[in-house]
Structure formats: structure tokens, C-alpha cells
Design a protein around this motif. Structure first.
Motif, PDB file in Angstrom:
ATOM      1  N   ALA A  30       0.835  -1.206   0.000  1.00 59.45           N
ATOM      2  CA  ALA A  30       0.000   0.000   0.000  1.00 59.45           C
ATOM      3  C   ALA A  30       0.868   1.254   0.000  1.00 59.45           C
ATOM      4  O   ALA A  30       0.595   2.217  -0.730  1.00 59.45           O
ATOM      5  CB  ALA A  30      -0.938  -0.005   1.204  1.00 59.45           C
ATOM      6  N   LYS A  31       1.929   1.234   0.779  1.00 57.11           N
ATOM      7  CA  LYS A  31       2.857   2.373   0.849  1.00 57.11           C
ATOM      8  C   LYS A  31       3.548   2.575  -0.495  1.00 57.11           C
ATOM      9  O   LYS A  31       3.711   3.706  -0.958  1.00 57.11           O
ATOM     10  CB  LYS A  31       3.889   2.122   1.948  1.00 57.11           C
ATOM     11  N   ALA A  32       3.943   1.484  -1.140  1.00 56.56           N
ATOM     12  CA  ALA A  32       4.605   1.568  -2.447  1.00 56.56           C
ATOM     13  C   ALA A  32       3.657   2.142  -3.501  1.00 56.56           C
ATOM     14  O   ALA A  32       4.074   2.932  -4.347  1.00 56.56           O
ATOM     15  CB  ALA A  32       5.098   0.186  -2.871  1.00 56.56           C
ATOM     16  N   ILE A  33       2.402   1.774  -3.445  1.00 52.12           N
ATOM     17  CA  ILE A  33       1.407   2.302  -4.385  1.00 52.12           C
ATOM     18  C   ILE A  33       1.249   3.808  -4.189  1.00 52.12           C
ATOM     19  O   ILE A  33       1.282   4.576  -5.155  1.00 52.12           O
ATOM     20  CB  ILE A  33       0.054   1.590  -4.210  1.00 52.12           C
ATOM     21  N   ARG A  34       1.094   4.222  -2.940  1.00 53.09           N
ATOM     22  CA  ARG A  34       0.935   5.658  -2.650  1.00 53.09           C
ATOM     23  C   ARG A  34       2.183   6.439  -3.057  1.00 53.09           C
ATOM     24  O   ARG A  34       2.097   7.527  -3.629  1.00 53.09           O
ATOM     25  CB  ARG A  34       0.632   5.873  -1.170  1.00 53.09           C
ATOM     26  N   LYS A  68      -9.530   2.262  -3.366  1.00 54.91           N
ATOM     27  CA  LYS A  68      -9.556   2.944  -2.074  1.00 54.91           C
ATOM     28  C   LYS A  68      -9.183   1.978  -0.949  1.00 54.91           C
ATOM     29  O   LYS A  68      -8.406   2.323  -0.059  1.00 54.91           O
ATOM     30  CB  LYS A  68     -10.951   3.525  -1.845  1.00 54.91           C
ATOM     31  N   LYS A  69      -9.697   0.770  -1.018  1.00 55.62           N
ATOM     32  CA  LYS A  69      -9.378  -0.231   0.003  1.00 55.62           C
ATOM     33  C   LYS A  69      -7.925  -0.672  -0.097  1.00 55.62           C
ATOM     34  O   LYS A  69      -7.271  -0.926   0.912  1.00 55.62           O
ATOM     35  CB  LYS A  69     -10.306  -1.436  -0.141  1.00 55.62           C
ATOM     36  N   ILE A  70      -7.408  -0.741  -1.320  1.00 55.89           N
ATOM     37  CA  ILE A  70      -6.017  -1.156  -1.527  1.00 55.89           C
ATOM     38  C   ILE A  70      -5.049  -0.150  -0.919  1.00 55.89           C
ATOM     39  O   ILE A  70      -4.081  -0.537  -0.268  1.00 55.89           O
ATOM     40  CB  ILE A  70      -5.735  -1.328  -3.041  1.00 55.89           C
ATOM     41  N   GLU A  71      -5.316   1.131  -1.098  1.00 54.52           N
ATOM     42  CA  GLU A  71      -4.410   2.158  -0.565  1.00 54.52           C
ATOM     43  C   GLU A  71      -4.370   2.168   0.956  1.00 54.52           C
ATOM     44  O   GLU A  71      -3.410   2.626   1.538  1.00 54.52           O
ATOM     45  CB  GLU A  71      -4.792   3.541  -1.084  1.00 54.52           C
ATOM     46  N   THR A  72      -5.407   1.665   1.594  1.00 62.05           N
ATOM     47  CA  THR A  72      -5.421   1.651   3.057  1.00 62.05           C
ATOM     48  C   THR A  72      -4.821   0.367   3.626  1.00 62.05           C
ATOM     49  O   THR A  72      -4.616   0.265   4.825  1.00 62.05           O
ATOM     50  CB  THR A  72      -6.849   1.842   3.611  1.00 62.05           C
TER      51      THR A  72
END
Length: 63
Positions: free
Chosen positions: A9-13, A38-42
Motif C-alpha cells: 500500500a505504501k509503495a502504491i501511494r 480505495k481499500k487497496i491504498e489503506t
């Protein structure tokens, strides 16, 4: 089914920020719904193998 870890999730953000993309641009590129993105980013979200593959391919692209 695969889990999105906090590291993923951190890598995506981080990649989204580095590329200056909006959330809409990213979930459109990944061809997934906003609700799923949205769920993936969290993080901590269980995703289908196909979605997990799309995410990992997107993260690995350009590296």
C-alpha cells in the motif's frame, strides 16, 4: 486471494505521488474500480489474484 500488505500500500501511494497521478488515473490504468482502489491504498485488504497481479505489474513497471 492475496492480501495487500502495508508495504505494498505504501509503495502504491509513493509511486502515485512520484508520478504526480491522481487516484482516478491510477485505478483507471489498473482497470479496477475506485472502491477496490480505495481499500487497496489503506492496506489489509484481500484482493483477487488478478487484481494483485495488476498491482504488482504496475509497481514493477519503469523500475
Amino acid at each position: 486471494m492475496n492480501y495487500i500488505t502495508t508495504d505494498i500500500a505504501k509503495a502504491i501511494r509513493r509511486k502515485r505521488a512520484d508520478l504526480g497521478l491522481t487516484k482516478k488515473q491510477v485505478y483507471t490504468q489498473l482497470n479496477i474500480s475506485f472502491k477496490t482502489y480505495k481499500k487497496i491504498e489503506t492496506s489489509g485488504y484481500k484482493v483477487k489474484s488478478s487484481v494483485y497481479q495488476k498491482i504488482t505489474n504496475w509497481l514493477a513497471k519503469d523500475y
